[in-house]
Design a protein around this motif. Structure first.
Motif, PDB file in Angstrom:
ATOM      1  N   UNK A 165      15.902  -3.887  -0.184  1.00 15.79           N
ATOM      2  CA  UNK A 165      16.014  -4.336  -1.576  1.00 15.79           C
ATOM      3  C   UNK A 165      15.231  -3.411  -2.507  1.00 15.79           C
ATOM      4  N   UNK A 166      14.043  -2.985  -2.080  1.00 18.44           N
ATOM      5  CA  UNK A 166      13.245  -2.086  -2.902  1.00 18.44           C
ATOM      6  C   UNK A 166      13.934  -0.733  -3.080  1.00 18.44           C
ATOM      7  N   UNK A 167      14.500  -0.206  -2.003  1.00 19.67           N
ATOM      8  CA  UNK A 167      15.189   1.095  -2.092  1.00 19.67           C
ATOM      9  C   UNK A 167      16.354   1.016  -3.069  1.00 19.67           C
ATOM     10  N   UNK A 168      17.158  -0.022  -2.931  1.00 16.01           N
ATOM     11  CA  UNK A 168      18.285  -0.179  -3.851  1.00 16.01           C
ATOM     12  C   UNK A 168      17.774  -0.361  -5.278  1.00 16.01           C
ATOM     13  N   UNK A 219       0.836  -1.204   0.000  1.00 11.83           N
ATOM     14  CA  UNK A 219       0.000   0.000   0.000  1.00 11.83           C
ATOM     15  C   UNK A 219       0.867   1.248   0.000  1.00 11.83           C
ATOM     16  N   UNK A 220       1.888   1.229   0.858  1.00 11.72           N
ATOM     17  CA  UNK A 220       2.768   2.400   0.925  1.00 11.72           C
ATOM     18  C   UNK A 220       3.520   2.580  -0.382  1.00 11.72           C
ATOM     19  N   UNK A 221       3.974   1.462  -0.970  1.00  5.93           N
ATOM     20  CA  UNK A 221       4.639   1.557  -2.258  1.00  5.93           C
ATOM     21  C   UNK A 221       3.673   2.059  -3.325  1.00  5.93           C
ATOM     22  N   UNK A 222       2.423   1.639  -3.238  1.00  4.29           N
ATOM     23  CA  UNK A 222       1.394   2.128  -4.156  1.00  4.29           C
ATOM     24  C   UNK A 222       1.245   3.635  -4.045  1.00  4.29           C
ATOM     25  N   UNK A 223       1.346   4.139  -2.807  1.00  4.43           N
ATOM     26  CA  UNK A 223       1.281   5.591  -2.619  1.00  4.43           C
ATOM     27  C   UNK A 223       2.401   6.280  -3.379  1.00  4.43           C
ATOM     28  N   UNK A 257       9.748  10.614  -4.551  1.00  2.00           N
ATOM     29  CA  UNK A 257       8.597  10.344  -3.685  1.00  2.00           C
ATOM     30  C   UNK A 257       8.576   8.884  -3.234  1.00  2.00           C
ATOM     31  N   UNK A 258       8.931   7.977  -4.145  1.00  2.00           N
ATOM     32  CA  UNK A 258       8.955   6.556  -3.781  1.00  2.00           C
ATOM     33  C   UNK A 258      10.016   6.285  -2.728  1.00  2.00           C
ATOM     34  N   UNK A 259      11.197   6.869  -2.900  1.00  2.00           N
ATOM     35  CA  UNK A 259      12.274   6.664  -1.922  1.00  2.00           C
ATOM     36  C   UNK A 259      11.915   7.254  -0.567  1.00  2.00           C
ATOM     37  N   UNK A 260      11.198   8.370  -0.574  1.00  2.00           N
ATOM     38  CA  UNK A 260      10.795   8.988   0.699  1.00  2.00           C
ATOM     39  C   UNK A 260       9.896   8.049   1.493  1.00  2.00           C
ATOM     40  N   UNK A 261       8.892   7.489   0.805  1.00  2.00           N
ATOM     41  CA  UNK A 261       7.978   6.603   1.527  1.00  2.00           C
ATOM     42  C   UNK A 261       8.664   5.288   1.911  1.00  2.00           C
ATOM     43  N   UNK A 262       9.539   4.781   1.035  1.00  2.00           N
ATOM     44  CA  UNK A 262      10.259   3.555   1.370  1.00  2.00           C
ATOM     45  C   UNK A 262      11.201   3.770   2.550  1.00  2.00           C
ATOM     46  N   UNK A 263      11.808   4.943   2.610  1.00  2.00           N
ATOM     47  CA  UNK A 263      12.696   5.243   3.733  1.00  2.00           C
ATOM     48  C   UNK A 263      11.923   5.263   5.046  1.00  2.00           C
ATOM     49  N   UNK A 264      10.703   5.780   4.995  1.00  2.00           N
ATOM     50  CA  UNK A 264       9.868   5.793   6.204  1.00  2.00           C
ATOM     51  C   UNK A 264       9.551   4.366   6.651  1.00  2.00           C
TER      52      UNK A 264
END
Length: 998
Positions: free
Chosen positions: A967-970, A563-567, A945-952
């Protein structure tokens, strides 16, 4: 904007539907809060409260009403990692079924063929029956399988003249029947276990059954329940006319007992028979009906039933209160589901047992008789055999099938028995003419048909006003007594309730933080338009949860990550649209026209990008299991809802703002010219990018050969435990303690210890007896862990508390067991999923962009992204302060990286295609450079934006998914770079090379 009214209507309808679906969760949570307040910390009292509410209306919408049980079925379904509980995969051994169907034939060639088939199945996951046939025909050229399988049980289906093809088809049919029967038995056992929202499903194409039991705190009890052999029995019964007078004595005794001891629910304490006799002599033997009628002016509603009739207030007697007669039936009473435990306690008292026949036993009906399944019937079973065994058991049933009766529309069950069973059945029916025979499975009554005459020959029909579905269920029950092989647990995962609650807290914290950061990023970068995208993002989350609930999807921790990645990906559509609108504004168009053209020109890139990601999500759902499927589900639904909200809701808001004369800004003084005038010659830099990519691939290959990968139990098989201590410990302390019970020099007894989250939690992985999936082996490993780790606690923790965490928050809070066959299948499915995803995406790109070179460039760069990510995990595991295991979640991360990365590449390809149409006289190199430069702002913003939410999520989402998110961030970073420096240059070189050759 055309059809604005229709779109508004659609949004309103969707919003109402989602609000309706989500409302059930609020209703059930309210009931559970009241239960917790009422129980004041007593779990038994809390469960009793909830049981009492099952059939009560808790949600009244006027036209429709919902009981607590019905509302519970419609609430958000939490997965095991959020709620705690147990996930079990059981397997029906096809080899055991085949061996049983041969009547355990001792022919050497037959047993040698079984051994070869087993080896072939373990080696390459072949179909066992096909492998067995090939092995047998190889060992015995021209051999006939009919000589092996012409057994008494299969005589009607296999004759000495049957061909091998026919025998194999019979074996497949019988194997399928055995698996289906096991599934039915397990379903009924699980229904009786009292688990809320259990999930049981057959895994097609295999003999495996997946069971999920949220909230379970007694894993040992579950394992015994699921692996027990089905016990089908036929018993004669007592009649209600015989038992009701005795129940009156029971009620009087309990009344006197409670008056004397002031106890509402007496325990089964010993008392002399003399005392019982005195109580009965002093009590009035008048029937319950007569007692009520003998009291003039007394209304039944005015009588304190609990006090005057304690037993009958729990168990409603089978009495016709209008005539005063007793019903002639094997059912001796009915009780609400929440009263069955009290009735059992009453009937288990030695004093009560002394009042009843010595050979009587009581069994409940397997299902409730009302629509809400909250009222259960109690049967009186007559166990009058000398050895205590049933006069007829399920082993004699040869076949059972549902069919319609010759007269009327009711269905019936046709049952046939072997010769031994025929004799036993004739004797049992002859002894019970005019009475009833109970058909019992696992201690529950499925049916109790009446006997009108003696039945000989072993052929009989069971009637009882069945529907065809009910007759089918009963036929399956009868066949389940002939199960040739028990279900064996080959994989199980246990998550303690405390770890589940921690996962909920961590998941929600990361979700809220990521959500807020995503909103702030868009507002900062796109000013007032950013506020509009924020509204669309909120609507997207609302719709996403509503759709999840309506489909009955399970929300897991990886699902929250999805869900967060979808955001993060949802804003991509808005970014593409906004960047397009900014380009139109720069070209001198008015605001209204710029918005219209911006949306129109962005559709192609948005749809292509999301379709490719959708392909990945579908592949994940098909080939994944458990948490991976949960992630795929939220990803698929999120892509669809984000498309709807990004395209339609934002446009509706923009049109409304324009109609009201409000200004809409798409940037501020800090972001107005961000990457707007870049003129980088990316094509000329391709040699450097190829060299860098080559170095990364070389490092990855070297690391994979030298260090390998840190396989999780999903891939390696074995057992993994998360153990919580009451004080901080070090990994070395735990290793030293385990060295006394596990020898690290022996590969079969190797183990690994790593801190898991806080300093008082350790994750322990062991290969000790990993190929032995029996419960004895699991119990042995857990016993060894307790023996080794108990001294590290500051108090004397018991073995039971250490293993179950039912009464202690410390001990094993999570356990995972994966058998070698499951691990192999997961590996194969993971490889297929990755390859299939790459091929499907490549085909789509070729079709959409008209040239195979674009497909090759995209697939090669995706392969680069996946391989380098795998290499990075190989290079860094053991050095990072979190788990970097290669398991199903990691494969989900790889596929998500592929889906996300191709989204970025498709946007660039789409712009190149557009420029080639607009500027056909320009060279390919110039068009590619212009396209990459013009989409650079969109590329950076989407990745940002994706990296920001993934970092959270990485920082606050908890230990369970930290490696997955890393893995997703990289992957987001490497995928963004490969879109610019690998995918387009490779496509360019392939196209120019083809043109040069021409």
């Amino acid at each position: 904007m055309q059809s604005k009214g229709a779109l508004k209507f659609l949004v309103i309808v969707l919003a109402i539907a989602c609000a309706y679906q989500l409302s059930f969760t609020f209703v059930t949570r309210n009931v559970e809060r009241k239960a917790a307040k009422y129980a004041d910390g007593d779990p038994v009292k809390e469960q009793s409260y909830l049981d009492s509410m099952k059939s009560q209306t808790v949600y009244n919408l006027g036209l429709v009403k919902f009981t607590y049980k019905e509302a519970k079925e419609k609430e958000i379904n939490l997965g095991l990692d959020l709620k705690g509980g147990m996930n079990v995969m059981l397997e029906i051994s096809v080899e055991d079924v085949v061996r049983a169907l041969s009547n355990y034939n001792t022919d050497p060639a037959f047993n040698q063929a079984l051994a070869r088939a087993r080896e072939a199945q373990n080696r390459n996951s072949r179909d066992f029956i096909t492998a067995f046939r090939e092995a047998y025909e190889d060992i015995v050229p021209g051999g006939r399988l009919s000589f092996i399988f012409n057994t008494p049980d299969l005589r009607d289906q296999v004759t000495p003249e049957s061909t091998n093809d026919h025998v194999v088809s019979v074996l497949r049919s019988q194997t399928e029947s055995a698996i289906e029967n096991s599934y039915n038995v397990l379903s009924n056992r699980i229904d009786r276990f009292g688990v809320t929202q259990p999930n049981i499903q057959r895994l097609e194409g295999s003999g495996r059954i997946l069971v999920e039991l949220p909230g379970v705190k007694e894993p040992e009890r579950v394992r015994k329940l699921l692996q027990g052999t089905a016990s089908l029995e036929f018993w004669s019964t007592y009649n209600n006319t015989e038992i009701y007078p005795l129940f009156e004595q029971v009620n009087n005794y309990i009344k006197e007992y409670q008056s004397a001891s002031n106890a509402s629910l007496p325990q089964a304490t010993e008392e002399t028979e003399e005392t019982i006799a005195e109580v009965i002599e002093e009590s009035d033997s008048t029937s319950l009906l007569s007692e009520l009628e003998a009291t003039p002016g007394v209304d039944l509603s005015d009588v304190d039933m609990e006090k005057e009739f304690p037993f009958f207030s729990k168990l409603s007697p089978m009495v016709d209160f209008q005539t005063g007669g007793y019903y002639s039936t094997p059912v001796v009473g009915r009780a609400m589901s929440y009263d069955t435990a009290a009735v059992n306690n009453y009937l288990a008292m030695p004093q009560v047992r002394a009042l009843l026949p010595r050979d009587i036993d009581f069994m409940w009906g397997v299902k409730g008789i009302d629509a809400a399944e909250s009222i259960f019937e109690l049967y009186a079973i007559k166990k009058n055999t000398r050895d205590g065994r049933p006069p007829v058991d399920g082993g004699v049933v040869v076949n059972a099938r549902p069919e319609y009766s010759q007269y009327g529309s009711a269905a019936q069950v046709s049952m046939s028995m072997d010769a031994t069973g025929a004799r036993q059945w004739a004797r049992l029916t002859a002894d019970n003419v005019g009475n009833f025979i109970a058909i019992c499975l696992d201690g529950y009554v499925y049916s109790a048909p009446g006997v009108s005459n003696e039945i000989t020959g072993g052929q009989s029909s069971i009637t009882g006003s069945f529907t065809y579905a009910e007759a089918t269920d009963l036929a399956n029950v009868l066949k389940s007594g002939k199960l040739p092989a028990p279900a064996r647990i080959i994989q199980d995962t246990v998550v303690g309730p405390t770890l589940g609650q921690e996962s909920i807290n961590a998941g929600m914290s990361s979700f809220i933080i990521a959500f807020v950061l995503g909103l702030l990023y868009m507002i900062f970068f796109y000013n007032r338009a950013g506020w509009v995208s924020s509204v669309a993002l909120i609507a997207n989350i609302f719709f996403l949860f509503g759709v999840l609930v309506s489909f009955g999807a399970v929300l897991t921790l990886p699902g929250i990550a999805g869900i967060v990645l979808t955001m993060g990906m949802a804003v991509d559509a808005n970014v593409i649209i906004y960047e397009r609108i900014k380009e139109e504004l720069k070209a001198g168009k008015g605001l209204g026209l710029s918005i219209t053209d911006g949306f129109k020109n962005a559709y192609s890139a948005i749809i292509d990008g999301n379709v490719t990601t959708l392909i990945t999500g579908i592949v994940l759902f098909i080939f994944g299991t458990g948490p991976v499927q949960g992630f795929a589900t939220t990803l698929i639904i999120g892509i669809i809802t984000s498309l709807f909200t990004s395209i339609f809701i934002t446009r509706i808001i923009f049109v409304s703002m324009l109609e009201k004369g409000k200004d809409i800004t798409f940037s501020n003084k800090f972001t107005r010219n961000f990457l707007a005038n870049t003129h980088i010659d990316f094509i000329n830099l391709r040699k450097i990018s190829y060299i860098v990519a080559g170095i990364l691939i070389l490092i990855s290959i070297t690391s994979l050969f030298v260090r390998g990968l840190n396989y999780g139990v999903d891939f390696s098989g074995g057992r993994a435990y998360v153990v919580r201590f009451d004080q901080n410990v070090t990994a070395n302390q735990v290793r030293d303690a385990l060295s006394d019970v596990f020898s690290s020099d022996d590969a079969s007894e190797s183990y690994e210890v790593k801190q898991y989250g806080t300093e008082n939690q350790m994750r322990i992985i062991t290969q000790y007896k990993y190929d032995d999936t029996s419960e004895d082996a699991t119990a042995e490993v857990e016993g060894l862990l307790y023996k080794a780790l108990a001294p590290l606690y500051s108090y004397a923790i018991t073995e039971e508390a250490f293993i179950t965490t039912q009464t202690d928050i410390n001990g094993i809070i999570s356990a995972d067991k994966v058998g070698p066959s499951v691990a192999k299948d997961i590996k194969v499915n993971s490889l297929i999923a990755v390859l299939f995803s790459l091929i499907a995406i490549g085909i789509y790109i070729v079709i959409r962009f008209g040239r195979w070179q674009w497909g090759v460039g995209g697939v090669v760069s995706l392969g680069h992204d996946a391989f380098v990510t795998i290499g990075m995990f190989s290079l860094l595991y053991g050095f990072m302060p979190f788990t970097m295991e290669v398991d199903q979640s990691f494969i989900a991360a790889i596929l998500t990286i592929i889906g996300y990365s191709i989204n970025d590449k498709v946007v660039i390809f789409d712009r190149i295609r557009e420029y080639r149409k607009l500027y056909p006289k320009r060279g390919l190199k110039e068009n590619i450079n212009l396209a990459v430069n013009s989409t650079l702002s969109r590329t950076v913003n989407t990745s940002g934006t994706t990296l920001v939410v993934l970092l959270a999520i990485f920082l606050f989402g908890g230990e369970v998914i930290r490696g997955f998110i890393f893995a997703l961030m990289f992957g987001v970073i490497i995928g963004t770079l490969s879109s610019i420096f690998i995918a387009t240059p490779i496509s360019y070189d392939l196209i120019t090379k083809k043109n040069d050759s021409k």
